[in-house]
Design a protein around this motif. Structure first.
Motif, PDB file in Angstrom:
ATOM      1  N   UNK A   1     -54.149 -15.994 -21.721  1.00 39.65           N
ATOM      2  CA  UNK A   1     -53.087 -16.994 -22.165  1.00 39.65           C
ATOM      3  C   UNK A   1     -52.095 -17.468 -20.916  1.00 39.65           C
TER       4      UNK A   1
ATOM      5  N   UNK B   1     -39.240 -13.127 -31.761  1.00 43.19           N
ATOM      6  CA  UNK B   1     -39.413 -12.496 -30.387  1.00 43.19           C
ATOM      7  C   UNK B   1     -38.306 -11.393 -30.057  1.00 43.19           C
TER       8      UNK B   1
ATOM      9  N   UNK C   1     -49.097 -18.235 -29.225  1.00 41.12           N
ATOM     10  CA  UNK C   1     -49.519 -16.983 -28.368  1.00 41.12           C
ATOM     11  C   UNK C   1     -48.230 -16.106 -28.501  1.00 41.12           C
ATOM     12  N   UNK C   2     -47.004 -16.465 -28.370  1.00 41.23           N
ATOM     13  CA  UNK C   2     -46.017 -15.846 -28.234  1.00 41.23           C
ATOM     14  C   UNK C   2     -45.457 -15.229 -29.547  1.00 41.23           C
TER      15      UNK C   2
ATOM     16  N   UNK D   1     -41.334 -10.350 -23.170  1.00 41.50           N
ATOM     17  CA  UNK D   1     -39.878 -10.737 -23.907  1.00 41.50           C
ATOM     18  C   UNK D   1     -40.222 -10.789 -25.206  1.00 41.50           C
ATOM     19  N   UNK D   2     -41.079 -10.798 -25.784  1.00 39.53           N
ATOM     20  CA  UNK D   2     -41.530 -11.085 -27.114  1.00 39.53           C
ATOM     21  C   UNK D   2     -42.367  -9.850 -27.850  1.00 39.53           C
TER      22      UNK D   2
ATOM     23  N   UNK E   1     -43.790 -14.492 -19.817  1.00 36.69           N
ATOM     24  CA  UNK E   1     -42.781 -14.542 -21.107  1.00 36.69           C
ATOM     25  C   UNK E   1     -42.984 -13.560 -22.089  1.00 36.69           C
TER      26      UNK E   1
ATOM     27  N   UNK F   1     -51.248 -23.180 -28.582  1.00 35.12           N
ATOM     28  CA  UNK F   1     -49.992 -23.616 -27.867  1.00 35.12           C
ATOM     29  C   UNK F   1     -49.298 -22.358 -27.539  1.00 35.12           C
ATOM     30  N   UNK F   2     -48.535 -22.255 -26.474  1.00 35.85           N
ATOM     31  CA  UNK F   2     -47.919 -21.273 -25.899  1.00 35.85           C
ATOM     32  C   UNK F   2     -47.138 -20.382 -26.941  1.00 35.85           C
ATOM     33  N   UNK F   3     -46.422 -21.429 -27.868  1.00 38.16           N
ATOM     34  CA  UNK F   3     -45.375 -20.498 -29.013  1.00 38.16           C
ATOM     35  C   UNK F   3     -46.040 -20.067 -29.719  1.00 38.16           C
TER      36      UNK F   3
ATOM     37  N   UNK G   1     -38.675 -19.039 -33.219  1.00 33.02           N
ATOM     38  CA  UNK G   1     -39.635 -18.216 -32.492  1.00 33.02           C
ATOM     39  C   UNK G   1     -38.649 -17.093 -31.800  1.00 33.02           C
ATOM     40  N   UNK G   2     -37.688 -17.302 -31.383  1.00 34.38           N
ATOM     41  CA  UNK G   2     -36.805 -16.704 -30.391  1.00 34.38           C
ATOM     42  C   UNK G   2     -36.234 -15.336 -31.166  1.00 34.38           C
TER      43      UNK G   2
ATOM     44  N   UNK H   1     -47.703 -17.348 -19.073  1.00 33.48           N
ATOM     45  CA  UNK H   1     -47.166 -17.151 -20.552  1.00 33.48           C
ATOM     46  C   UNK H   1     -46.993 -15.516 -20.517  1.00 33.48           C
TER      47      UNK H   1
END
Lengths: 414, 717
Positions: free
Chosen positions: A339, A56, A315-316, A349-350, A346, A311-313, A52-53, A343
């Motif tokens: 969201x 992102x 959405x990101x 940065x994505x 956060x 899940x947050x991940x 994920x990172x 979030x």
């Protein structure tokens, strides 16, 4: 001083190469940096990756190239003129199919004007109106509503009605073309169109979740006509229900294709001065912003089947993959109402460069149980954006800068 | 309420005499009315519960009263409002609860008391906004019984009954929905519960008296807020502790401003739409001169919020006159911290990250440099890479256990705590669970697939080591394999003092009785300067670490934590990391590390910070945001190289950010928290189930693994 928001690009690439967990992403680094168009398969690689990172970070590189450190928000108010709707979309916790049902309501012109005046008092620059497709309202009622609101608050930008509602208006008007409807609305004072109702374009998905609603082609056609007439629009995807990852990428691709068309028309106009025949506004529209909308199962049929919230991940990555795939749509929004403000911060940065606005009274989402407070002060959004190391910029609906908050000293006392 | 011995001096005697002579006054004997009647100091003609007073003014037996909003609306033609005063709250009011045995939306039947109509209508508006209509019944008997006798039930409690119900043991397991909070989230407006209404003929007869009344209220309520003894007197009169009373008055607003008027109109309009009124009234207002100078109703909270009186209140609350001092020793320490921060800013972040990736240990200034940067993604990615090396890469663990807060009686008066009650304050919601209750909670936990309980509570002067020994033995007799993760270092220290035993002896006896491991609670920030401000009576750094060292030497497993974002400097977070790592180097007894942000809602420390009245406040970092949270967790992962497990804190950050934190150094999502009292007292309430965790971990691309307290696999999903 090592305290910059982001490292220099070459350092970032070095970090990406060193820290990447999913090697399948490496071939995408160069194309992303060069701003090259990513393919459907690239999109799948990105969205299927568990790294994920890195995804992102790639999206953040694109965002940074487009927008630097600026993050937009606006002062807006949402009004849903009615919740009575002929369609029964299964993801909707808002609609009532009959006027006699509990909680059913339909605002009059006077009600709407009153709310618009209230919004004006609060310093709102945009009113966003969508609602149910009420079977008993006339075409003239809609046009008159826009006129009355525009007369009452000419300084406020009216962003009204989704593609599905434009089609509904055409039917109410006895089979008017999209173009005709849009021209009448613009004449009455419409400023632009929101991007709702796109859901997921796959017909398989639409049959499952919103049978009876317009098809993908119809949705796209309305936006095509809107752009032609000179109306700027937004676009969305409601994800996190029955759609596959392929269907998400397919959706993004279709939006990208239409945007190519509209931008080509605009380019032709800019080069030749020739506008489409139907255009009386003197400009060509296009998508301004993409908003990934996280599905909220609460209070819908899906909740009873044990459907979970996104899940947050998820959405990101949706924000990130959208930023990377939609190379021709300038803005990607992390819609905090959907969201959570936490979030959304956060997500800056994505790949997101917009957090939506102060959003007064968003009935559709809140009836589906989104727990965010409806009314968030500008201060909260500014703090949120600054907390992520970015520069808050208040914009109007069509992305003109109205105000900016210059970076603070790093000591930043409370 | 005749004990207004401490009379207000604000307002003119002439006004007071005029009002007393011309107007017959009604008074509702509720705590929320107290400041206004204190302000007036005028004996009422009628007093009682809201229905009595409403009836009296409608019948014309009295001329003026602060009455229920809805009853006013039903007789608005005969009544004129005072323009400056009402009772409202923007958000949680703390005295109007729907208490249900299922989530708010799932209620089918609700029991109400006849005392007030406003809240009953409010409840119905809120349910209809969500598309459901519970059936209304009249409450006779105890609320707890009604809730026990059937599913999907709610009881609506208001006023002093609601204050008492909050935290009462029989209701503790139910869902408390604060209607004020709900109203705010639905409408974005404050809710006006009561308005000052004067009968029209009285205003016509004595317009000056009505205006004088408005003046007296504005001036007197402002004075009430500045008079600490008056709050204490109110608390005494209603038999609740001053701390709770202050918290309650803090939530209430008495100014009838623009937003309050909008809130009132919105409420009345909705009530009319839903058939509770025949028409929407157009309120008429008593004519008054410009608001009195120096008593602006905009400073609406009843308790003063100027920094000086907040500091006094805070010192009284935490029980130390020196807690907010800036001593020469503190000055030197802060200067050292600021130097350290300057050093941190001079470090090259990339260099620090590369060293960490190469497996080198970073120092405190390095950690500080990472805390100072806004390069979240860089720090996060390194933390994630390190975590993948350290724990099984494709697994994320969680635990099914329960927080059992066995008592909330506490002597320590921590400024950041919204949970505790002073010993003896049963009326204010103080409790001590019996062994039977606790064993029942353990049984429920086992039934839900839980393996352990996190047993923590206040420093209760009644409980010596024997109480805990008996409790632990009883639990272990009933559930021999159940894991007791119990008693943070400050509790151990409290027991050691209370029972006059060494820490080692206490630990040995408790271990023999069945205690399995020690949680890292009460660590907060392990710097004494910080601890003296936030909890002057609580365990100091060396003692906290000493308890941990002793436990670890005895072979007991423990955990470490950090609660930050209050009165500590950024450098002091790095010093906390250092303290934890140093002890871990000695004994390797910390199984995991968790960090979370201070939840200020309703706590004295939160108010102090909000007013800018904390020591060295201008040097404090900004209030943490989710961004800070992820960055801090990631730095913890990188710096604490001798610790295996890092737990994210979804309870404070929400499930979205709590799950995203799995990519910022965490390998564990913590507990599904079958019961969480402490954090929810400060207004942060998130709930989760095993299914939620399995879904969220799976969505991140990892295998969900239920673990036990010692990180052994219980079940792989």
């Amino acid at each position: 001083m090592s305290d910059t928001t982001t490292a220099p690009v070459d350092r970032q690439i070095e970090t990406i190469r060193r820290l990447v967990q999913d090697d399948a992403l490496l071939p995408l680094v160069e194309p992303v940096l060069a701003g090259e168009r990513l393919s459907f398969d690239d999109g799948l690689t990105l969205i299927e990756s568990t790294d994920l990172l890195t995804v992102g970070r790639l999206a953040d590189l694109r965002r940074r190239a487009l927008h630097g450190d600026e993050v937009f928000f606006n002062h807006n108010r949402h009004i849903n003129h009615t919740n009575i709707c002929r369609i029964k979309c299964r993801f909707c916790a808002f609609s009532r199919t009959q006027a006699t049902h509990d909680g059913a309501y339909a605002f009059s012109h006077d009600d709407m004007v009153e709310q618009a005046l209230e919004a004006a008092e609060l310093g709102v620059t945009e009113i966003h109106v969508v609602g149910g497709e009420h079977p008993d309202i006339t075409y003239e009622w809609y046009i008159e509503l826009v006129r009355r609101m525009h007369q009452a608050v000419p300084q406020i930008h009216l962003k009204m009605w989704t593609a599905s509602e434009i089609r509904h208006l055409g039917r109410l008007g006895g089979g008017l073309s999209d173009t005709q409807v849009l021209q009448d609305l613009v004449d009455a004072g419409l400023g632009s169109m929101p991007g709702g109702g796109a859901e997921v374009f796959s017909q398989r998905v639409r049959d499952l979740v919103c049978r009876g609603k317009d098809t993908a082609e119809e949705w796209l056609e309305v936006h095509r006509r809107a752009h032609e007439v000179g109306v700027k629009t937004n676009c969305t995807m409601l994800y996190g229900h029955v759609e596959t990852l392929e269907e998400r990428i397919d959706h993004l691709e279709r939006l990208r294709e239409l945007q190519d068309e509209s931008l080509a028309t605009r380019a032709t106009f800019e080069q030749t001065g020739v506008l489409p025949d139907v255009n009386r506004t003197g400009t060509v529209g296009a998508f301004q912003c993409f908003i990934p909308l996280a599905f909220h199962p609460e209070n819908t049929v899906f909740a009873r089947r044990g459907w979970a919230f996104t899940a947050g991940s998820d959405d990101l990555r949706m924000v990130a993959v959208s930023r990377l795939m939609l190379d021709n749509i300038p803005n990607v929004k992390a819609y905090w109402v959907m969201i959570s403000p936490e979030l959304a911060q956060v997500a800056l940065h994505f790949g997101a460069n917009d957090v939506d606005g102060t959003v007064m009274v968003e009935r559709i989402v809140h009836m589906a149980g989104a727990k965010t407070q409806q009314e968030t002060q500008q201060e909260k959004l500014v703090t949120l954006i600054q907390g992520a190391g970015r520069i808050p910029v208040e914009r109007d609906t069509v992305y003109n800068e109205l105000r900016r908050w210059e970076p603070q000293s790093p000591a930043g006392a409370r | 309420m005749s004990d207004t011995a401490l009379a207000p001096t604000a307002g003119s005697d002439a006004d007071r005499e005029l009002v007393a002579r011309e107007l017959r006054l009604g008074r509702i004997d509720f705590l929320n009315m107290y400041p206004m009647h204190w302000a007036l100091g005028i004996e009422p003609t009628t007093s009682g519960v809201p229905t009595d007073v409403n009836r009296a003014i409608i019948a014309g037996d009295i001329d003026v009263a602060c009455m229920s909003s809805i009853e006013y609306a039903r007789h608005a033609d005969e009544l004129v409002l005072l323009p400056s005063m009402c009772i409202s709250a923007e958000g949680a009011v703390g005295s109007i609860f729907a208490i249900s045995n299922v989530p708010f939306e799932d209620v089918t039947d609700v029991w109400v008391t006849p005392q007030t109509a406003t809240s009953v209508v409010l409840y119905q508006l809120l349910t209809r906004l969500r598309g459901f209509r519970p059936e209304i019944h009249l409450l006779e008997g105890a609320p707890a019984d009604v809730l026990l006798q059937g599913d999907r039930r709610a009881v609506l409690l208001i006023g002093d009954d609601a204050l008492a119900a909050r935290g009462s043991a029989p209701l503790a397991r139910h869902v408390f929905t604060d209607l004020g909070e709900r109203w705010l989230s639905e409408t974005g407006l404050p809710m006006v519960y009561a308005v000052w209404a004067v009968r029209r003929e009285a205003v016509e007869r004595a317009p000056d008296a009505a205006a004088a009344l408005d003046r007296l209220l504005v001036e007197g309520v402002a004075q009430f807020g500045r008079t600490e003894d008056a709050v204490d007197q109110a608390a005494h009169h209603f038999s609740i502790d001053p701390h709770s009373a202050r918290a309650y008055f803090d939530r209430l607003r008495y100014a009838f401003g623009r937003d309050e008027r909008k809130g009132l109109l919105r409420y009345l309009r909705m009530a009319n739409e839903q058939g509770f009124l025949g028409t929407v009234p157009q309120p008429a207002y008593v004519e008054v001169d410009e608001p009195a100078a120096g008593a602006s109703p905009a400073s609406s909270s009843a308790v003063a919020s100027d920094p000086e009186s907040l500091r006094r209140t805070y010192l009284a609350t935490v029980g130390s006159k020196r807690a907010l001092d800036e001593t020469p020793e503190d000055d030197a320490h802060v200067e050292m911290c600021l130097d350290m921060e300057a050093d941190g800013r001079a470090r090259d972040v990339d260099d620090v990250l590369h060293r960490a990736l190469d497996g080198q240990r970073i120092d405190e200034v390095d950690a500080l440099a990472l805390l100072q940067t806004s390069r979240l993604m860089d720090v996060g990615q390194v933390a994630h890479a390190l975590r993948l090396q350290k724990t099984p890469a494709d697994e994320i663990t969680f635990i099914v256990d329960r927080n059992i807060n066995y008592t909330n009686y506490c002597l320590t008066d921590c400024g950041f705590c919204a949970f505790y009650r002073r010993p003896g304050d049963e009326a204010g919601g103080g409790y001590l669970h019996s062994a039977e209750t606790i064993i029942e909670k353990v049984r429920e936990t086992v039934e839900l697939g839980g393996t352990a309980a996190l047993l923590q509570g206040g420093h209760n002067p009644d409980l010596g080591v024997e109480w805990y020994e008996e409790l632990f033995r009883a639990i272990k007799t009933a559930h021999p394999t159940f894991h007791l993760h119990a008693l943070s270092p400050p509790e151990i220290q409290h027991i050691s003092k209370r029972s006059k035993l060494s820490v080692g002896d206490v630990l040995a006896r408790l271990r023999d009785a069945g205690m399995d491991s020690l949680p890292g609670g009460g660590g907060e920030v392990l710097v004494d300067r910080v601890r003296r401000v936030m909890a002057p009576k609580k365990t100091k750094t060396d003692d906290w670490l000493g308890v941990m060292r002793t436990a670890q030497r005895m072979g007991m497993s423990t955990t470490a934590s950090m609660m930050y974002g209050h009165v500590e400097l950024l450098a002091e977070r790095a010093l906390h990391f250092q303290a934890v790592r140093d002890v871990q180097d000695e004994s390797h007894g910390f199984r995991s590390f968790t960090s979370w942000t201070f939840q200020p809602g309703g706590t004295p420390l939160g108010k102090l910070l909000e007013a800018g009245a904390a020591p060295y406040q201008k040097h404090l970092p900004p209030t943490p945001t989710p961004y800070t949270y992820l960055l801090t967790q990631a730095v913890g992962r990188i710096y604490l190289d001798n610790l295996d497990n890092v737990q994210s804190s979804w309870v404070t950050q929400g499930l979205k950010v709590g799950q995203a934190a799995l990519f910022f150094g965490a390998n564990d999502m913590g507990s599904i928290m079958i019961e969480e009292n402490v954090v929810s007292s400060a207004g942060t309430t998130f709930r989760a189930t095993t299914e939620d965790f399995v879904h969220l971990i799976g969505a991140a691309g990892f295998t969900p693994v239920q673990r036990d307290t010692l990180y052994r696999t219980v079940k792989t999903y």
